[in-house]
Design a protein around this motif. Structure first.
Motif, short mmCIF file in Angstrom:
data_model
loop_
_atom_site.label_atom_id
_atom_site.label_comp_id
_atom_site.label_asym_id
_atom_site.label_seq_id
_atom_site.Cartn_x
_atom_site.Cartn_y
_atom_site.Cartn_z
N CYS A 59 43.58 -59.73 125.83
CA CYS A 59 43.83 -61.10 126.25
C CYS A 59 43.81 -61.16 127.77
O CYS A 59 44.53 -60.41 128.44
CB CYS A 59 45.17 -61.61 125.72
SG CYS A 59 45.41 -63.39 126.00
N THR A 104 40.25 -62.61 123.98
CA THR A 104 40.65 -64.00 124.15
C THR A 104 41.09 -64.21 125.59
O THR A 104 41.24 -63.25 126.36
CB THR A 104 41.78 -64.38 123.19
OG1 THR A 104 42.90 -63.50 123.42
CG2 THR A 104 41.33 -64.23 121.75
N GLY A 105 41.31 -65.46 125.96
CA GLY A 105 41.71 -65.74 127.33
C GLY A 105 42.52 -66.99 127.45
O GLY A 105 42.42 -67.91 126.63
N LYS A 164 35.82 -60.03 130.91
CA LYS A 164 35.44 -60.07 129.50
C LYS A 164 34.16 -59.29 129.25
O LYS A 164 34.07 -58.52 128.28
CB LYS A 164 35.27 -61.52 129.04
CG LYS A 164 34.89 -61.65 127.58
CD LYS A 164 34.84 -63.11 127.13
CE LYS A 164 34.49 -63.21 125.64
NZ LYS A 164 34.48 -64.63 125.18
N MET A 185 46.26 -68.88 122.54
CA MET A 185 47.34 -68.75 123.49
C MET A 185 48.35 -69.85 123.22
O MET A 185 48.00 -71.02 123.17
CB MET A 185 46.79 -68.86 124.92
CG MET A 185 47.82 -68.61 126.00
SD MET A 185 48.22 -66.88 126.22
CE MET A 185 46.66 -66.27 126.86
N TRP A 220 48.06 -63.23 118.56
CA TRP A 220 47.67 -61.94 117.99
C TRP A 220 48.43 -61.67 116.70
O TRP A 220 49.62 -61.99 116.60
CB TRP A 220 47.98 -60.80 118.96
CG TRP A 220 47.00 -60.63 120.07
CD1 TRP A 220 45.77 -61.18 120.19
CD2 TRP A 220 47.20 -59.83 121.25
NE1 TRP A 220 45.18 -60.77 121.35
CE2 TRP A 220 46.02 -59.94 122.02
CE3 TRP A 220 48.23 -59.02 121.71
CZ2 TRP A 220 45.86 -59.28 123.23
CZ3 TRP A 220 48.09 -58.37 122.92
CH2 TRP A 220 46.91 -58.49 123.67
N PRO A 265 49.73 -64.45 123.68
CA PRO A 265 48.49 -64.28 122.93
C PRO A 265 48.69 -64.59 121.45
O PRO A 265 49.75 -64.28 120.89
CB PRO A 265 48.14 -62.80 123.14
CG PRO A 265 48.91 -62.38 124.33
CD PRO A 265 50.17 -63.19 124.32
#
Length: 262
Positions: A155, A230-231, A216, A1, A14, A12
């Motif tokens: 995310c 992801t977070g 998740k 992030m 990505w 994100p």
């Protein structure tokens, strides 16, 4: 992030060709208690301020259009962006496979989730509180997308953390009854008369629910690769400088999670 510029947008990390992010409360024109980048029309803020905040989001995030804002109801309805009448359509998830359409959800403690196919061919935004998680808004969204869950990236954005989110046992039971393995731990209360040895902690009969971890787990159970989830890791309640929190403030604005194909 990673953090963006201007409006302090969290993005994100990505590889997919998408434009995605989570806003913070910085960079807008709303007055307290909505200061400053409130993006919601339904919370009592000055509509003119919200329109300016939304304009700034479109401009500074380089969005191809105004987001397809939903009227969120803590349900499981998933709609294609083409079917959204902004701020009117009742749903809690929106997706698109069309370039130029921006999916978005608004939150102030609930979990915002962004989804994207690895090749960027489709994207989605999901709003999920505990009711939405229990009812199945995540599996419903995955089922609506034209690619298998195994081809998606997810995310999880800023939401209330477990330390600030104590719920009753009926919440845990309601989620379990729907087959959702909630992530939680018993909440405790501190018993300390004042001076002396460290306080004792005793069970309170409540539970600290981890919404992000539960989301998740649901994503992985539904087929999304664990390494593709992801977070942000930020707690909205404990960070009043950057985020709104309904549980903390009651009257407050909303941040947005948005995503579009490039």
């Amino acid at each position: 992030m990673t953090a963006g510029t201007g409006l302090s947008i969290l993005r994100p990390d990505w590889p997919a060709p998408v434009n995605a992010g989570f806003t913070t409360r910085h960079g807008g024109v709303s007055e307290p208690p909505y200061d400053a980048l409130n993006l919601a029309m339904h919370v009592g803020d000055d509509p003119a301020a919200v329109r300016e905040n939304r304009r700034r989001l479109v401009e500074q995030a380089a969005l191809p259009e105004a987001p397809r804002w939903l009227s969120q109801v803590h349900g499981t309805r998933v709609v294609h962006a083409s079917a959204v009448e902004r701020d009117v359509t009742e749903a809690d998830a929106v997706w698109t496979d069309q370039p130029g359409q921006v999916c978005a959800v608004l939150v102030a403690d609930c979990v915002p989730i962004l989804l994207a196919a690895r090749d960027g061919s489709c994207v989605a935004a999901v709003h999920a509180g505990w009711r939405g998680l229990a009812a199945g808004v995540i599996p419903q969204t995955l089922a609506a997308l034209p690619v298998p869950a195994s081809e998606l990236m997810a995310c999880i954005g800023p939401c209330i953390g477990p330390e600030a989110y104590a719920v009753g046992g009926e919440v845990i039971e309601a989620m379990a009854s729907e087959g959702v393995a909630a992530r939680y731990r018993p909440a405790t209360v501190t018993d300390n008369a004042g001076e002396g040895p460290p306080a004792d902690e005793t069970p309170s009969g409540r539970f600290q629910l981890d919404l992000a971890a539960t989301a998740k787990a649901v994503l992985i159970q539904a087929g999304v690769n664990a390494r593709a989830v992801t977070g942000a890791g930020q707690c909205t309640y404990s960070d009043p400088n950057r985020f709104y929190s309904y549980r903390r403030d009651q009257t407050c604005g909303r941040i947005a999670a948005y995503i579009s194909r490039c």
